[in-house]
Design a protein around this motif. Structure first.
Motif, PDB file in Angstrom:
ATOM      1  N   TRP A 341      -6.697   8.573   0.300  1.00 37.79           N
ATOM      2  CA  TRP A 341      -6.008   8.531  -0.983  1.00 37.79           C
ATOM      3  C   TRP A 341      -4.494   8.559  -0.810  1.00 37.79           C
ATOM      4  O   TRP A 341      -3.788   7.722  -1.307  1.00 37.79           O
ATOM      5  N   THR A 342      -4.001   9.553  -0.096  1.00 43.59           N
ATOM      6  CA  THR A 342      -2.554   9.679   0.107  1.00 43.59           C
ATOM      7  C   THR A 342      -2.298  10.051   1.556  1.00 43.59           C
ATOM      8  O   THR A 342      -3.178  10.562   2.264  1.00 43.59           O
ATOM      9  N   TYR A 345      -2.841  13.749   2.020  1.00 41.70           N
ATOM     10  CA  TYR A 345      -4.253  14.128   2.122  1.00 41.70           C
ATOM     11  C   TYR A 345      -4.765  13.901   3.547  1.00 41.70           C
ATOM     12  O   TYR A 345      -5.440  14.754   4.121  1.00 41.70           O
TER      13      TYR A 345
END
Length: 364
Positions: A341-342, A345
């Motif tokens: 996601w990021t 993360y």
């Protein structure tokens, strides 16, 4: 949470061991009575808290031990949800205006009782009579019964016994939690409550050590104790669990042991409510489990996939895998689903995976 007056009559100390006289029901009569209490409360939907408490207190004539009933009544009330009646947030200002109006019309004369309420009631969209009757509807006892749980007498019996155990743990200086599965929910509860904790590996299992509310160095033990009490109901929903506590009672050091299962018979005292169906954090996890259990790995090779069972710890970091793979011959491996996601993360996930070095781990 039960008061000391509702807990202490059922506590005995033998040597250095604290024991609790839990409410048992070998003949099934107590569960029937608890069912009646719940039906009584359900009939009072929408009534103020004061009315509900009085209705429960009047059941004293049906029991031999008023202390038991007082604890059960408190357990029921805390199980329910009460809300303030509509417009209660306006009453503080309304009272000030009514008192000021009464002061301007002092001394009172016969027949002008409602006069101070008239102007204020018009601003609030009420009649003077309803404002007079509900002028103090923002007090705790005026809260209305909004929601009654669906549980039965057996669930209430388990909940009451669990409340007795929570009452004992307010005197704990150190508490060690053991559980077989459900670590994710337990850790979430511990962190949400802001408790001081340490995870220690003992052989193949882990002990979660919590600082208890009676620890000597706590600045606000009462507030910490309220937060501490939130963890035990979460622990009681895990498949199998145990608590070992060190207590200070009446100036003496003693110990208290507690164990239970999520599903148990009515005679087993300290248990929580029935476990919910298997929970997943995402549709991806749910689909992964469905696909795996339909595959030859599960049907032919002999692997079983379960939700996380055991935390992994290394270098002070705690890693909770999403699932555990277990073969019928005893082999185990952790399974972690990684979402891209990021960047933050992924950085956090990589750090946790590295902390699990030396443990068989499957990344998906």
């Amino acid at each position: 949470m039960l008061t000391r007056a509702q807990v202490d009559p059922f506590v005995r100390t033998r040597g250095s061991q604290v024991q609790v006289a839990y409410l048992a029901d070998p003949k099934g009569n107590i569960v029937l009575f608890l069912d009646r209490l719940l039906r009584l409360v359900r009939k009072l939907h929408g009534e103020p808290l004061d009315v509900v408490l009085e209705a429960l207190r009047r059941q004293e004539r049906r029991v031999r031990d008023a202390s038991r009933l007082a604890g059960i009544a408190r357990t029921i009330v805390e199980w329910c949800e009460f809300t303030l009646p509509p417009g209660a947030d306006e009453l503080d200002g309304a009272r000030a205006q009514v008192f000021a109006a009464r002061g301007a019309l002092w001394p009172p004369i016969p027949g002008d009782t409602l006069v101070p309420f008239a102007a204020v009631a018009e601003l609030l969209g009420r009649t003077p009579e309803t404002l007079q009757r509900g002028l103090y509807d923002d007090r705790p006892g005026a809260r209305r019964l909004h929601r009654i749980p669906d549980g039965d007498g057996r669930a209430l019996l388990a909940r009451y016994n669990l409340e007795l155990a929570r009452g004992i743990l307010r005197d704990a200086t150190r508490v060690v939690l053991h559980t077989r599965g459900g670590w994710r929910d337990v850790f979430r509860a511990v962190k949400a409550a802001g408790l001081m904790h340490e995870l220690v590996r003992v052989g193949k299992r882990y002990d979660l050590i919590l600082t208890g509310p009676a620890a000597a160095y706590l600045v606000r033990p009462a507030r910490y104790g309220v937060r501490f009490a939130r963890v035990l109901p979460v622990l009681a929903r895990t498949p199998a669990w145990r608590v070992d506590a060190e207590l200070i009672r009446d100036g003496r050091a003693c110990t208290f042991k507690l164990r239970g299962r999520a599903r148990a018979t009515a005679g087993v005292a300290p248990v929580g409510r029935e476990p919910k169906r298997e929970r997943f954090d995402s549709a991806w996890e749910r689909q992964f489990v469905r696909d795996f259990r339909a595959s030859s790995w599960a049907k032919a090779v002999g692997w079983e996939l379960t939700r996380e069972r055991t935390p992994l710890s290394s270098g002070g970091a705690v890693f909770l895998p999403d699932f555990t793979l277990r073969h019928r011959d005893g082999r185990e491996a952790a399974v972690e689903l990684v979402g891209f996601w990021t960047a933050e993360y992924l950085t956090s996930k990589v750090a946790k995976v590295r902390a699990a070095d030396g443990v068989p781990l499957v990344l998906v």
